[in-house]
Design a protein around this motif. Structure first.
Motif, PDB file in Angstrom:
ATOM      1  N   GLY A  12       0.828  -1.213   0.000  1.00  0.00           N
ATOM      2  CA  GLY A  12       0.000   0.000   0.000  1.00  0.00           C
ATOM      3  C   GLY A  12       0.851   1.247   0.000  1.00  0.00           C
ATOM      4  O   GLY A  12       1.622   1.495   0.936  1.00  0.00           O
ATOM      5  N   ALA A  13       0.774   2.005  -1.086  1.00  0.00           N
ATOM      6  CA  ALA A  13       1.589   3.220  -1.206  1.00  0.00           C
ATOM      7  C   ALA A  13       0.713   4.373  -1.676  1.00  0.00           C
ATOM      8  O   ALA A  13       0.993   5.026  -2.680  1.00  0.00           O
ATOM      9  N   GLY A  14      -0.360   4.639  -0.949  1.00  0.00           N
ATOM     10  CA  GLY A  14      -1.231   5.782  -1.223  1.00  0.00           C
ATOM     11  C   GLY A  14      -0.828   6.938  -0.324  1.00  0.00           C
ATOM     12  O   GLY A  14       0.358   7.139  -0.040  1.00  0.00           O
ATOM     13  N   VAL A  16      -1.098   7.490   2.951  1.00  0.00           N
ATOM     14  CA  VAL A  16      -0.375   7.105   4.170  1.00  0.00           C
ATOM     15  C   VAL A  16       0.930   6.385   3.804  1.00  0.00           C
ATOM     16  O   VAL A  16       1.992   6.658   4.388  1.00  0.00           O
ATOM     17  N   GLY A  17       0.862   5.479   2.808  1.00  0.00           N
ATOM     18  CA  GLY A  17       2.036   4.693   2.428  1.00  0.00           C
ATOM     19  C   GLY A  17       3.199   5.557   1.974  1.00  0.00           C
ATOM     20  O   GLY A  17       4.352   5.339   2.380  1.00  0.00           O
ATOM     21  N   SER A 101      -6.423  -0.586   2.856  1.00  0.00           N
ATOM     22  CA  SER A 101      -7.614  -0.814   3.689  1.00  0.00           C
ATOM     23  C   SER A 101      -8.230  -2.130   3.230  1.00  0.00           C
ATOM     24  O   SER A 101      -9.437  -2.324   3.307  1.00  0.00           O
ATOM     25  N   ASN A 102      -7.367  -3.019   2.758  1.00  0.00           N
ATOM     26  CA  ASN A 102      -7.806  -4.267   2.141  1.00  0.00           C
ATOM     27  C   ASN A 102      -8.140  -5.342   3.170  1.00  0.00           C
ATOM     28  O   ASN A 102      -7.397  -5.559   4.131  1.00  0.00           O
ATOM     29  N   VAL A 105      -5.773  -8.728   2.889  1.00  0.00           N
ATOM     30  CA  VAL A 105      -4.460  -8.571   3.538  1.00  0.00           C
ATOM     31  C   VAL A 105      -4.651  -8.707   5.053  1.00  0.00           C
ATOM     32  O   VAL A 105      -3.915  -9.433   5.730  1.00  0.00           O
ATOM     33  N   GLU A 219     -14.187  11.044   2.128  1.00  0.00           N
ATOM     34  CA  GLU A 219     -13.899   9.997   1.153  1.00  0.00           C
ATOM     35  C   GLU A 219     -14.470  10.481  -0.187  1.00  0.00           C
ATOM     36  O   GLU A 219     -15.351  11.345  -0.200  1.00  0.00           O
ATOM     37  N   ASP A 230     -16.889   4.227   9.901  1.00  0.00           N
ATOM     38  CA  ASP A 230     -15.491   4.471  10.254  1.00  0.00           C
ATOM     39  C   ASP A 230     -15.356   4.672  11.776  1.00  0.00           C
ATOM     40  O   ASP A 230     -14.462   4.108  12.412  1.00  0.00           O
ATOM     41  N   LYS A 234     -13.596   2.230  14.847  1.00  0.00           N
ATOM     42  CA  LYS A 234     -12.658   2.719  15.868  1.00  0.00           C
ATOM     43  C   LYS A 234     -13.156   2.365  17.278  1.00  0.00           C
ATOM     44  O   LYS A 234     -12.375   1.968  18.140  1.00  0.00           O
ATOM     45  N   GLY A 350      -6.361  14.133  13.680  1.00  0.00           N
ATOM     46  CA  GLY A 350      -6.699  12.709  13.693  1.00  0.00           C
ATOM     47  C   GLY A 350      -6.827  12.144  12.295  1.00  0.00           C
ATOM     48  O   GLY A 350      -7.346  11.059  12.103  1.00  0.00           O
ATOM     49  N   GLY A 352      -5.062  12.487   7.935  1.00  0.00           N
ATOM     50  CA  GLY A 352      -4.023  13.014   7.054  1.00  0.00           C
ATOM     51  C   GLY A 352      -2.872  12.028   6.937  1.00  0.00           C
ATOM     52  O   GLY A 352      -2.602  11.271   7.869  1.00  0.00           O
TER      53      GLY A 352
HETATM   54  P1  NHO Z   1      -5.162   5.271  -0.145  1.00  0.00           P
HETATM   55  O1  NHO Z   1      -4.539   6.592  -0.482  1.00  0.00           O
HETATM   56  O2  NHO Z   1      -6.372   4.823  -0.839  1.00  0.00           O
HETATM   57  O3  NHO Z   1      -4.018   4.185  -0.317  1.00  0.00           O
HETATM   58  C1  NHO Z   1      -4.246   2.811  -0.276  1.00  0.00           C
HETATM   59  C2  NHO Z   1      -3.115   2.107  -1.008  1.00  0.00           C
HETATM   60  O4  NHO Z   1      -3.254   0.698  -0.843  1.00  0.00           O
HETATM   61  C3  NHO Z   1      -3.069   2.358  -2.506  1.00  0.00           C
HETATM   62  O5  NHO Z   1      -1.724   2.508  -2.887  1.00  0.00           O
HETATM   63  C4  NHO Z   1      -3.636   1.046  -3.105  1.00  0.00           C
HETATM   64  O6  NHO Z   1      -3.129   0.791  -4.385  1.00  0.00           O
HETATM   65  C5  NHO Z   1      -3.087   0.056  -2.099  1.00  0.00           C
HETATM   66  N1  NHO Z   1      -3.760  -1.240  -2.055  1.00  0.00           N
HETATM   67  C6  NHO Z   1      -5.066  -1.513  -1.847  1.00  0.00           C
HETATM   68  N2  NHO Z   1      -5.282  -2.842  -1.840  1.00  0.00           N
HETATM   69  C7  NHO Z   1      -4.087  -3.434  -2.033  1.00  0.00           C
HETATM   70  C8  NHO Z   1      -3.644  -4.780  -2.131  1.00  0.00           C
HETATM   71  N3  NHO Z   1      -4.481  -5.807  -2.024  1.00  0.00           N
HETATM   72  N4  NHO Z   1      -2.320  -5.015  -2.335  1.00  0.00           N
HETATM   73  C9  NHO Z   1      -1.448  -3.998  -2.467  1.00  0.00           C
HETATM   74  N5  NHO Z   1      -1.810  -2.707  -2.376  1.00  0.00           N
HETATM   75  C10 NHO Z   1      -3.109  -2.420  -2.172  1.00  0.00           C
HETATM   76  O7  NHO Z   1      -5.514   5.201   1.432  1.00  0.00           O
HETATM   77  P2  NHO Z   1      -4.761   5.943   2.636  1.00  0.00           P
HETATM   78  O8  NHO Z   1      -5.436   7.213   2.976  1.00  0.00           O
HETATM   79  O9  NHO Z   1      -3.307   5.950   2.371  1.00  0.00           O
HETATM   80  O10 NHO Z   1      -5.067   4.927   3.835  1.00  0.00           O
HETATM   81  C11 NHO Z   1      -4.332   3.768   4.019  1.00  0.00           C
HETATM   82  C12 NHO Z   1      -4.823   3.040   5.266  1.00  0.00           C
HETATM   83  O11 NHO Z   1      -4.653   3.876   6.386  1.00  0.00           O
HETATM   84  C13 NHO Z   1      -6.322   2.677   5.218  1.00  0.00           C
HETATM   85  O12 NHO Z   1      -6.528   1.447   5.867  1.00  0.00           O
HETATM   86  C14 NHO Z   1      -6.957   3.802   6.021  1.00  0.00           C
HETATM   87  O13 NHO Z   1      -8.193   3.435   6.624  1.00  0.00           O
HETATM   88  C15 NHO Z   1      -5.885   3.975   7.075  1.00  0.00           C
HETATM   89  N6  NHO Z   1      -5.981   5.244   7.727  1.00  0.00           N
HETATM   90  C16 NHO Z   1      -5.928   6.412   7.033  1.00  0.00           C
HETATM   91  C17 NHO Z   1      -6.150   7.609   7.686  1.00  0.00           C
HETATM   92  C18 NHO Z   1      -6.037   8.898   6.900  1.00  0.00           C
HETATM   93  O14 NHO Z   1      -6.136   9.999   7.447  1.00  0.00           O
HETATM   94  N7  NHO Z   1      -5.747   8.833   5.599  1.00  0.00           N
HETATM   95  C19 NHO Z   1      -6.471   7.545   9.063  1.00  0.00           C
HETATM   96  C20 NHO Z   1      -6.397   6.326   9.758  1.00  0.00           C
HETATM   97  C21 NHO Z   1      -6.164   5.183   9.077  1.00  0.00           C
HETATM   98  O15 NHO Z   1      -6.765   8.579  11.131  1.00  0.00           O
HETATM   99  C22 NHO Z   1      -7.098   8.637   9.801  1.00  0.00           C
HETATM  100  C23 NHO Z   1      -8.607   8.476   9.643  1.00  0.00           C
HETATM  101  O16 NHO Z   1      -9.224   7.715  10.347  1.00  0.00           O
HETATM  102  C24 NHO Z   1      -9.224   9.224   8.540  1.00  0.00           C
HETATM  103  C25 NHO Z   1     -10.771   9.155   8.585  1.00  0.00           C
HETATM  104  N8  NHO Z   1     -11.314   9.226   7.228  1.00  0.00           N
HETATM  105  C26 NHO Z   1     -11.310  10.323   9.398  1.00  0.00           C
HETATM  106  O17 NHO Z   1     -11.064  10.387  10.610  1.00  0.00           O
HETATM  107  O18 NHO Z   1     -12.036  11.198   8.804  1.00  0.00           O
END
Ligand code: NHO
Length: 371
Positions: A12-14, A16-17, A101-102, A105, A219, A230, A234, A350, A352
């Protein structure tokens, strides 16, 4: 002294990655020059949904060129079982970082852990789906009751804020958790802080959802934030750490802010177009609260003794810390026996990429200390 070799695999390289890989690059430099116990951290695997890059002989991937290496790779993406097999044969300890978020995995965590591969992740699926998966993860992990790899998931709640570690510290030092309450969603925080700020003002609900969407706080389909799932995920995690055996995030009441009539909208765009039809209901709520000198916020709470978990709208006095929250910040209050009526409060960003990745990197450092 000779440097200790540790391998890192990143799925995962989005948002967060990418932020994690940039923090990993800094950390790698710092650890390699540590005078007493240098560690040679090497990235050996990087993947996104449709691309994967690794070397059969485990030779490291350059952390400065992972993006182009990944883009030009023609390898087929292996299954979680194949990944576990590859990583378990590596000639050094492996830490797997799941930034997806798969669900597939996440379902494979017990398998990875059983093969002594440690797992750090912000992915909520493994810890908030069915109870059996949670139990299997901690049955396998060395920081559970097993003897496999270590597992940490701080960023699954409150991004990089020290929420889970604090809760564990409270419990392990003999405190008793009475209640946990807070704003657990960056999106919901932003929405209600601007829909009904303390002191009055704020636009219509649909206008604020549109603004939040434009600013990238929701989202792509805002229904994924407004359905409350979501936050329910939590709370499931916090309740389980507090000792409640929550079967799934569907086991307790979760208020969805999606009007019934719009449940069936085919697209996010259609939903956004029709949302203004329901502004009247939200305005009524706003006026009712204002009459009582209160504001409306979307919160989650866990009453541990009553085993009562719920997610939804509640009214708060303007002087309450939850009412005074700013921007997209989270706030989490721990009411415990030790802290009495003045809860221990954690507050700050919380959501980003960078803030979430910080929790992941900090977890990786915890594993390094244990290995
Ligand atoms: P993205 O940007 O969609 O990146 C996901 C990556 O995973 C992509 O590169 C995709 O190609 C890859 N991927 C998916 N399935 C795959 C697979 N089977 N094999 C290989 N690669 C695969 O998502 P994010 O934003 O980078 O998030 C990544 C993880 O972090 C998710 O599980 C998300 O729930 C978690 N996360 C993100 C945040 C955030 O702010 N972005 C937070 C917590 C956890 O605290 C944050 C939060 O809760 C945000 C929430 N929306 C809020 O409070 O409003």
């Amino acid at each position: 002294p000779a440097a200790r070799q540790i391998f890192v695999a990143v799925i995962g390289a989005g948002g967060v990655g990418k932020a994690f890989l940039s923090q990993l690059s800094q950390l790698t430099k710092r650890l390699s020059s540590e005078p007493s116990t240098p560690i040679n951290l090497a990235l050996i695997y990087v993947a996104r949904s449709s691309k994967v890059f690794f070397n059969e002989d485990y030779s490291p991937i350059s952390i400065s060129s992972w993006e182009s290496d990944l883009a030009s790779s023609t390898r087929t993406v292996p299954s979680p079982t194949q990944i576990a097999d590859y990583l378990s044969k590596a000639p050094a300890s492996v830490i797997l970082v799941d930034n997806t978020s798969n669900e597939d995995v996440a379902n494979a965590y017990p398998l990875f852990l059983g093969k002594k591969i440690s797992v750090v992740t912000p992915n909520k699926k493994g810890f908030s789906s069915n109870l059996k998966l949670w139990q299997d993860i901690f049955k396998a992990a060395s920081n559970g009751t097993g003897s496999g790899g270590y597992v940490f998931h701080e960023s699954t709640v409150g991004a990089g804020l020290p929420v889970l570690s604090t809760l564990k510290d409270l419990i392990e030092t003999g405190d008793e958790i009475v209640k946990i309450e807070g704003v657990f969603s960056g999106t919901m925080s932003f929405l209600f802080n601007s829909f009904m700020p303390v002191g009055g003002g704020g636009g219509s609900f649909s206008a604020e959802v549109t603004k939040a969407k434009e600013l990238g706080y929701t989202e792509p389909d805002p229904r994924d934030d407004l359905n409350g799932l979501d936050v329910a995920r939590k709370l499931t995690i916090l309740a389980r750490i507090s000792g409640l055996e929550i079967e799934s995030p569907a086991s307790f009441p979760v208020q969805s802010l999606i009007p019934n009539e719009l449940e069936s909208c085919k697209s996010g765009d259609e939903f956004m177009k029709r949302l203004p039809e329901f502004d009247g209901e939200m305005d009524k709520l706003k006026q009712e609260a204002a009459k009582e000198g209160k504001v409306v916020r979307f919160v989650g709470s866990i009453d541990v003794a009553e085993k009562d978990v719920k997610v939804g709208l509640e009214k708060f006095d303007a002087s309450h810390p939850i009412a005074a929250l700013k921007g997209s910040d989270n706030i989490i209050s721990f009411y415990t026996k030790r802290y009495g009526s003045n809860p221990l409060i954690i507050q700050g960003a919380g959501a980003g990429g960078d803030a979430t990745a910080m929790g992941v990197t900090a977890d990786l450092i915890k594993v390094l200390r244990l290995l």
